[in-house]
Write an enzyme that holds these catalytic residues in place. Structure first.
Site, PDB file in Angstrom:
ATOM      1  N   ASN A   7       0.853  -1.187   0.000  1.00 25.60           N
ATOM      2  CA  ASN A   7       0.000   0.000   0.000  1.00 25.60           C
ATOM      3  C   ASN A   7       0.899   1.252   0.000  1.00 25.60           C
ATOM      4  OD1 ASN A   7      -1.438   2.267   1.006  1.00 25.60           O
ATOM      5  ND2 ASN A   7      -3.058   0.921   1.730  1.00 25.60           N
ATOM      6  N   HIS A  10       1.078   6.234   1.813  1.00 27.85           N
ATOM      7  CA  HIS A  10       1.832   7.189   2.618  1.00 27.85           C
ATOM      8  C   HIS A  10       2.994   7.847   1.878  1.00 27.85           C
ATOM      9  CE1 HIS A  10      -0.935   6.734   5.730  1.00 27.85           C
ATOM     10  NE2 HIS A  10      -0.793   5.425   5.723  1.00 27.85           N
ATOM     11  N   HIS A  43      -5.649   3.574  -1.376  1.00 28.11           N
ATOM     12  CA  HIS A  43      -6.960   3.930  -0.823  1.00 28.11           C
ATOM     13  C   HIS A  43      -7.288   5.336  -1.310  1.00 28.11           C
ATOM     14  CE1 HIS A  43      -9.618   4.145   3.069  1.00 28.11           C
ATOM     15  NE2 HIS A  43     -10.273   4.503   1.989  1.00 28.11           N
ATOM     16  N   ARG A  49      -7.023  12.859   0.984  1.00 29.21           N
ATOM     17  CA  ARG A  49      -5.919  13.336   1.839  1.00 29.21           C
ATOM     18  C   ARG A  49      -4.561  12.815   1.381  1.00 29.21           C
ATOM     19  NH1 ARG A  49      -7.182  10.141   7.423  1.00 29.21           N
ATOM     20  NH2 ARG A  49      -9.212  11.069   7.073  1.00 29.21           N
ATOM     21  N   GLU A  70      -8.745   0.438  -2.725  1.00 21.88           N
ATOM     22  CA  GLU A  70      -9.576   0.442  -1.520  1.00 21.88           C
ATOM     23  C   GLU A  70     -10.455   1.680  -1.569  1.00 21.88           C
ATOM     24  OE1 GLU A  70      -6.872   0.726   1.698  1.00 21.88           O
ATOM     25  OE2 GLU A  70      -6.150  -1.317   1.504  1.00 21.88           O
ATOM     26  N   THR A 101      -8.296   3.500   8.471  1.00 20.59           N
ATOM     27  CA  THR A 101      -9.522   2.703   8.551  1.00 20.59           C
ATOM     28  C   THR A 101      -9.610   2.026   9.918  1.00 20.59           C
ATOM     29  OG1 THR A 101      -9.028   2.239   6.240  1.00 20.59           O
ATOM     30  CG2 THR A 101     -10.891   1.079   7.205  1.00 20.59           C
ATOM     31  N   GLU A 151     -11.099  -9.314   3.003  1.00 21.76           N
ATOM     32  CA  GLU A 151      -9.816  -8.955   3.604  1.00 21.76           C
ATOM     33  C   GLU A 151     -10.076  -8.874   5.100  1.00 21.76           C
ATOM     34  OE1 GLU A 151      -7.465  -5.660   2.065  1.00 21.76           O
ATOM     35  OE2 GLU A 151      -6.590  -5.389   4.071  1.00 21.76           O
ATOM     36  N   HIS A 191      -3.799  -4.503   7.738  1.00 18.32           N
ATOM     37  CA  HIS A 191      -3.964  -3.356   8.639  1.00 18.32           C
ATOM     38  C   HIS A 191      -3.076  -3.513   9.867  1.00 18.32           C
ATOM     39  CE1 HIS A 191      -5.550   0.171  10.517  1.00 18.32           C
ATOM     40  NE2 HIS A 191      -6.073   0.457   9.350  1.00 18.32           N
TER      41      HIS A 191
HETATM   42  N1  PXP Z   1      -5.961  -2.961   4.187  1.00 16.49           N
HETATM   43  C1  PXP Z   1      -6.928  -2.004   4.296  1.00 16.49           C
HETATM   44  C2  PXP Z   1      -8.311  -2.363   3.902  1.00 16.49           C
HETATM   45  C3  PXP Z   1      -6.613  -0.697   4.727  1.00 16.49           C
HETATM   46  O1  PXP Z   1      -7.585   0.225   4.816  1.00 16.49           O
HETATM   47  C4  PXP Z   1      -5.267  -0.391   5.036  1.00 16.49           C
HETATM   48  C5  PXP Z   1      -4.915   1.009   5.439  1.00 16.49           C
HETATM   49  O2  PXP Z   1      -5.133   1.867   4.365  1.00 16.49           O
HETATM   50  C6  PXP Z   1      -4.303  -1.402   4.885  1.00 16.49           C
HETATM   51  C7  PXP Z   1      -4.683  -2.679   4.487  1.00 16.49           C
HETATM   52  C8  PXP Z   1      -2.853  -1.157   5.169  1.00 16.49           C
HETATM   53  O3  PXP Z   1      -2.693  -0.892   6.519  1.00 16.49           O
HETATM   54  P1  PXP Z   1      -1.283  -0.381   7.060  1.00 16.49           P
HETATM   55  O4  PXP Z   1      -0.980   0.887   6.350  1.00 16.49           O
HETATM   56  O5  PXP Z   1      -1.508  -0.238   8.524  1.00 16.49           O
HETATM   57  O6  PXP Z   1      -0.291  -1.468   6.719  1.00 16.49           O
END
Ligand code: PXP
Length: 237
Positions: A7, A10, A43, A49, A70, A101, A151, A191
């Site tokens: 992901n 960030h 996402h 943001r 997402e 989330t 998920e 997550h």
């Molecule tokens: N899966 C989902 C559905 C999420 O909303 C997020 C956060 O955007 C992640 C995975 C990734 O989480 P993290 O950034 O804490 O690894």
């Protein structure tokens, strides 16, 4: 061996801090892929943001692995998903004021709406996963609304510090995976996962893919994306 979807939200968070063009999440996605990522997750939030619409369209053109979008189950996002046509959409609950989330979707309560929503996306050939807590009712509801998979929200697991609670949560996760596999749902998890808490989750049989963002991007500030992705891939292997 489970897959790793990185992901890259960030990277965009840092770019948006100055509303400029650097660092570009699309470049980050390319480096993550070269380093062994099996997929790229973003996402697109209602308040934009971090990831912007422009990123989505570019990623669709550039990503060679699997692009996972997402998003909240809104009409605006439905329109974008049908235009971008990512490999997969993961439907997540979304609140404006949250930092990230915070919980899983309540599929059971919103069954009728989510069924129509999921089917509208699947009809155009896009897979749909629902982001849920590891609860049997939610797994069954995901099956009932015709999702392609789930998920599992691992946020609770990631935050626990007491060994007994961790074990209980791992049992909940394991049971949710077993039930989902029985219902022929694909099983992803994500997550709050990082370089230390990932290990025990890799011991749960049946999780096909991990979606990990923050810990990988945070580590990449010090060691670079190539090393941070490779190190997570090694732990998953
Ligand atoms: N899966 C989902 C559905 C999420 O909303 C997020 C956060 O955007 C992640 C995975 C990734 O989480 P993290 O950034 O804490 O690894």
């Amino acid at each position: 061996m489970a897959r790793l979807s990185v992901n890259i939200d960030h990277i965009a968070t840092v770019r948006q801090a100055r509303r400029g063009i650097e660092p570009d999440p699309v470049t980050g996605a390319m480096i993550a892929e070269i380093s062994g990522a099996d997929g790229i997750t973003v996402h697109l939030r209602e308040d934009r943001r971090h990831i912007q619409d422009r990123d989505m369209f570019l990623l669709k053109k550039m990503v060679k692995t699997k692009l996972n979008l997402e998003m909240a189950a809104t009409q605006e996002m439905l329109k974008i998903a049908l235009e971008v046509k990512p490999y997969m959409v993961t439907i997540v609950p979304e609140k404006r004021e949250e930092l990230t989330t915070e919980g899983g979707l309540d599929v059971r309560t919103h069954r009728d709406y989510l069924k129509k929503y999921t089917e509208a996306i699947r009809d155009s050939g896009i897979n749909v996963n629902l982001f849920i807590n590891p609860e049997p009712e939610q797994v069954k509801a995901a099956h009932m609304v015709n999702a392609s998979g789930i998920e599992i929200h691992t946020g609770r697991y990631a935050e626990l510090t007491n060994e007994k609670d961790i074990e209980a949560e791992l049992i909940r996760i394991n049971n949710a995976v077993l039930l989902a596999s029985k219902l022929k749902l694909s099983v992803h998890a994500g997550h709050g996962l990082d370089y230390s808490n990932i290990k025990r989750l890799t011991e749960v049989n049946g999780i096909e893919e991990f979606a990990i963002g923050f810990s990988i991007i945070a580590r990449s500030i010090f060691v670079g994306i190539e090393r941070s992705v490779k190190e997570m891939k090694e732990l998953i292997a």
